[in-house]
Scaffold this active site. Sequence first.
Site, PDB file in Angstrom:
ATOM      1  N   SER A   1      10.464   4.738   8.396  1.00  0.00           N
ATOM      2  CA  SER A   1      10.225   3.337   8.005  1.00  0.00           C
ATOM      3  C   SER A   1      11.556   2.724   7.589  1.00  0.00           C
ATOM      4  O   SER A   1      12.470   3.441   7.166  1.00  0.00           O
ATOM      5  CB  SER A   1       9.266   3.300   6.817  1.00  0.00           C
TER       6      SER A   1
ATOM      7  N   TYR B   1       7.471   6.124  -1.675  1.00  0.00           N
ATOM      8  CA  TYR B   1       7.319   6.046  -0.207  1.00  0.00           C
ATOM      9  C   TYR B   1       8.687   6.109   0.464  1.00  0.00           C
ATOM     10  O   TYR B   1       8.907   6.859   1.425  1.00  0.00           O
ATOM     11  CB  TYR B   1       6.594   4.742   0.136  1.00  0.00           C
ATOM     12  N   ALA B   2       9.644   5.322  -0.070  1.00  0.00           N
ATOM     13  CA  ALA B   2      10.988   5.267   0.519  1.00  0.00           C
ATOM     14  C   ALA B   2      11.643   6.647   0.488  1.00  0.00           C
ATOM     15  O   ALA B   2      12.294   7.059   1.457  1.00  0.00           O
ATOM     16  CB  ALA B   2      11.844   4.259  -0.255  1.00  0.00           C
TER      17      ALA B   2
ATOM     18  N   LYS C   1      10.167   8.892   3.180  1.00  0.00           N
ATOM     19  CA  LYS C   1      10.629   8.527   4.524  1.00  0.00           C
ATOM     20  C   LYS C   1      12.103   8.912   4.713  1.00  0.00           C
ATOM     21  O   LYS C   1      12.515   9.318   5.809  1.00  0.00           O
ATOM     22  CB  LYS C   1      10.413   7.035   4.786  1.00  0.00           C
TER      23      LYS C   1
HETATM   24  N1  LIG Z   1       2.367  -0.498   9.735  1.00  0.00           N
HETATM   25  C1  LIG Z   1       3.620  -0.716   9.368  1.00  0.00           C
HETATM   26  O1  LIG Z   1       4.040  -1.871   9.150  1.00  0.00           O
HETATM   27  C2  LIG Z   1       4.569   0.452   9.250  1.00  0.00           C
HETATM   28  C3  LIG Z   1       5.907   0.195   9.010  1.00  0.00           C
HETATM   29  C4  LIG Z   1       6.795   1.272   8.914  1.00  0.00           C
HETATM   30  C5  LIG Z   1       6.340   2.568   9.048  1.00  0.00           C
HETATM   31  N2  LIG Z   1       5.013   2.790   9.246  1.00  0.00           N
HETATM   32  C6  LIG Z   1       4.585   4.181   9.387  1.00  0.00           C
HETATM   33  O2  LIG Z   1       3.858   4.286  10.589  1.00  0.00           O
HETATM   34  C7  LIG Z   1       2.895   5.326  10.475  1.00  0.00           C
HETATM   35  C8  LIG Z   1       1.531   4.772  10.833  1.00  0.00           C
HETATM   36  O3  LIG Z   1       1.167   3.792   9.890  1.00  0.00           O
HETATM   37  P1  LIG Z   1       0.278   2.534  10.217  1.00  0.00           P
HETATM   38  O4  LIG Z   1       0.185   1.750   8.951  1.00  0.00           O
HETATM   39  O5  LIG Z   1       0.768   1.834  11.414  1.00  0.00           O
HETATM   40  O6  LIG Z   1      -1.108   3.198  10.461  1.00  0.00           O
HETATM   41  P2  LIG Z   1      -1.890   3.579  11.790  1.00  0.00           P
HETATM   42  O7  LIG Z   1      -2.638   2.358  12.237  1.00  0.00           O
HETATM   43  O8  LIG Z   1      -0.995   4.257  12.743  1.00  0.00           O
HETATM   44  O9  LIG Z   1      -2.965   4.572  11.149  1.00  0.00           O
HETATM   45  C9  LIG Z   1      -2.627   5.749  10.486  1.00  0.00           C
HETATM   46  C10 LIG Z   1      -3.760   6.733  10.704  1.00  0.00           C
HETATM   47  O10 LIG Z   1      -3.421   7.936  10.013  1.00  0.00           O
HETATM   48  C11 LIG Z   1      -4.637   8.506   9.598  1.00  0.00           C
HETATM   49  N3  LIG Z   1      -4.349   9.467   8.525  1.00  0.00           N
HETATM   50  C12 LIG Z   1      -4.097   9.196   7.218  1.00  0.00           C
HETATM   51  N4  LIG Z   1      -3.891  10.341   6.553  1.00  0.00           N
HETATM   52  C13 LIG Z   1      -4.010  11.353   7.448  1.00  0.00           C
HETATM   53  C14 LIG Z   1      -3.922  12.762   7.363  1.00  0.00           C
HETATM   54  N5  LIG Z   1      -3.668  13.365   6.180  1.00  0.00           N
HETATM   55  N6  LIG Z   1      -4.078  13.499   8.485  1.00  0.00           N
HETATM   56  C15 LIG Z   1      -4.365  12.891   9.677  1.00  0.00           C
HETATM   57  N7  LIG Z   1      -4.486  11.556   9.805  1.00  0.00           N
HETATM   58  C16 LIG Z   1      -4.307  10.799   8.713  1.00  0.00           C
HETATM   59  C17 LIG Z   1      -5.512   7.334   9.161  1.00  0.00           C
HETATM   60  O11 LIG Z   1      -6.891   7.646   9.170  1.00  0.00           O
HETATM   61  C18 LIG Z   1      -5.136   6.264  10.202  1.00  0.00           C
HETATM   62  O12 LIG Z   1      -6.049   6.245  11.286  1.00  0.00           O
HETATM   63  C19 LIG Z   1       2.976   5.836   9.040  1.00  0.00           C
HETATM   64  O13 LIG Z   1       3.776   7.007   9.018  1.00  0.00           O
HETATM   65  C20 LIG Z   1       3.645   4.692   8.317  1.00  0.00           C
HETATM   66  O14 LIG Z   1       4.333   5.132   7.170  1.00  0.00           O
HETATM   67  C21 LIG Z   1       4.111   1.769   9.360  1.00  0.00           C
END
Ligand SMILES: NC(=O)c1ccc[n+]([C@@H]2O[C@H](COP(=O)([O-])OP(=O)(O)OC[C@H]3O[C@@H](n4cnc5c(N)ncnc54)[C@H](O)[C@@H]3O)[C@@H](O)[C@H]2O)c1
Length: 265
Positions: free
Chosen positions: A139, A152-153, A156
């Site tokens: 992230s 969180y930071a 990551k």
């Molecule tokens: N959405 C953003 O703006 C954003 C920005 C930067 C980084 N990220 C990172 O992207 C990744 C995906 O995030 P997202 O918000 O896009 O969500 P996403 O839509 O990809 O969904 C994440 C999925 O992970 C599943 N999950 C949660 N805990 C779990 C576990 N212990 N084992 C298996 N599955 C699990 C949830 O049920 C969900 O379906 C994360 O690593 C997040 O930190 C997201």
Amino acid sequence: MDLSHLKVLVTGGAGIGVGGGVCQALDAGGATIVINDIDGEKAKQACGKYKRAIPIKGDVSKSEDIERMFDEIERQLGAINGLVNNAGIGLSKKSYLVNEAEFDRLYAVDMKGVWLVSKYFVNHLLQKEHTGSIVNISSVHAFATQPGYAIYASAKAAVEGFTRGLAYELGAHKIRCNAIAPGMVHAEQNYDLMRTWTDDPEQWEQDFVNDHQVLQHLIQPIDCGHTVAFLLSDLSRSITGQTIYVDAGTTVMIAERGFVENTAT
Ligand SMILES: NC(=O)c1ccc[n+]([C@@H]2O[C@H](COP(=O)([O-])OP(=O)(O)OC[C@H]3O[C@@H](n4cnc5c(N)ncnc54)[C@H](O)[C@@H]3O)[C@@H](O)[C@H]2O)c1
């Protein structure tokens, strides 16, 4: 991109954010996807959207779940050659107010989960003397953050350190490991968090794009998916240990756009 030679495990792949964008891009390239999620029903439903996908329930923070997942993968597909460590949870709370259980859970999923699934995947490849590729989802918070995101930071940032270390360990086996670091990705689910800050999440999102991105468009999940697909493909064969920031320029800015426009000549 022809990805028809790839069989990829996407953790947390049932989500509609980054995980959904990754599955969409891999599917478009012809890859077979194993969609893992802690929510088995959601994983099954997500598979319906893609041509070649199988669901697999499991919690990435539990080694017994991952062992079972790889047994299941062996039975259904024989071998896979790609892994996307996408499953992650967030935490928006000042670090001096976070309790131990919250800290432990965030690290269990966002960091330990990345290590554990990678460990099983690497041993799966080594046993078969196969090559493969890993992409971790970091992230922008690994680079620069804001109050409420220190835990969180830090997780990551650990993922990015792990990406470099694992890449070094695996180079001799022709296994690559990279990461992407998304900025604010447009997905409906983010509105729930934004609603805790504002009554008008859409305006908040637009203000963020205007002030804190060099490129003035919303980052879509598929933008992350395309970068992941590139990193899993042979087009990136000389790239390992790197993190690509898919952030529309958020992390290159030292001052917000409004400030710069008012001061620059
Ligand atoms: N959405 C953003 O703006 C954003 C920005 C930067 C980084 N990220 C990172 O992207 C990744 C995906 O995030 P997202 O918000 O896009 O969500 P996403 O839509 O990809 O969904 C994440 C999925 O992970 C599943 N999950 C949660 N805990 C779990 C576990 N212990 N084992 C298996 N599955 C699990 C949830 O049920 C969900 O379906 C994360 O690593 C997040 O930190 C997201």
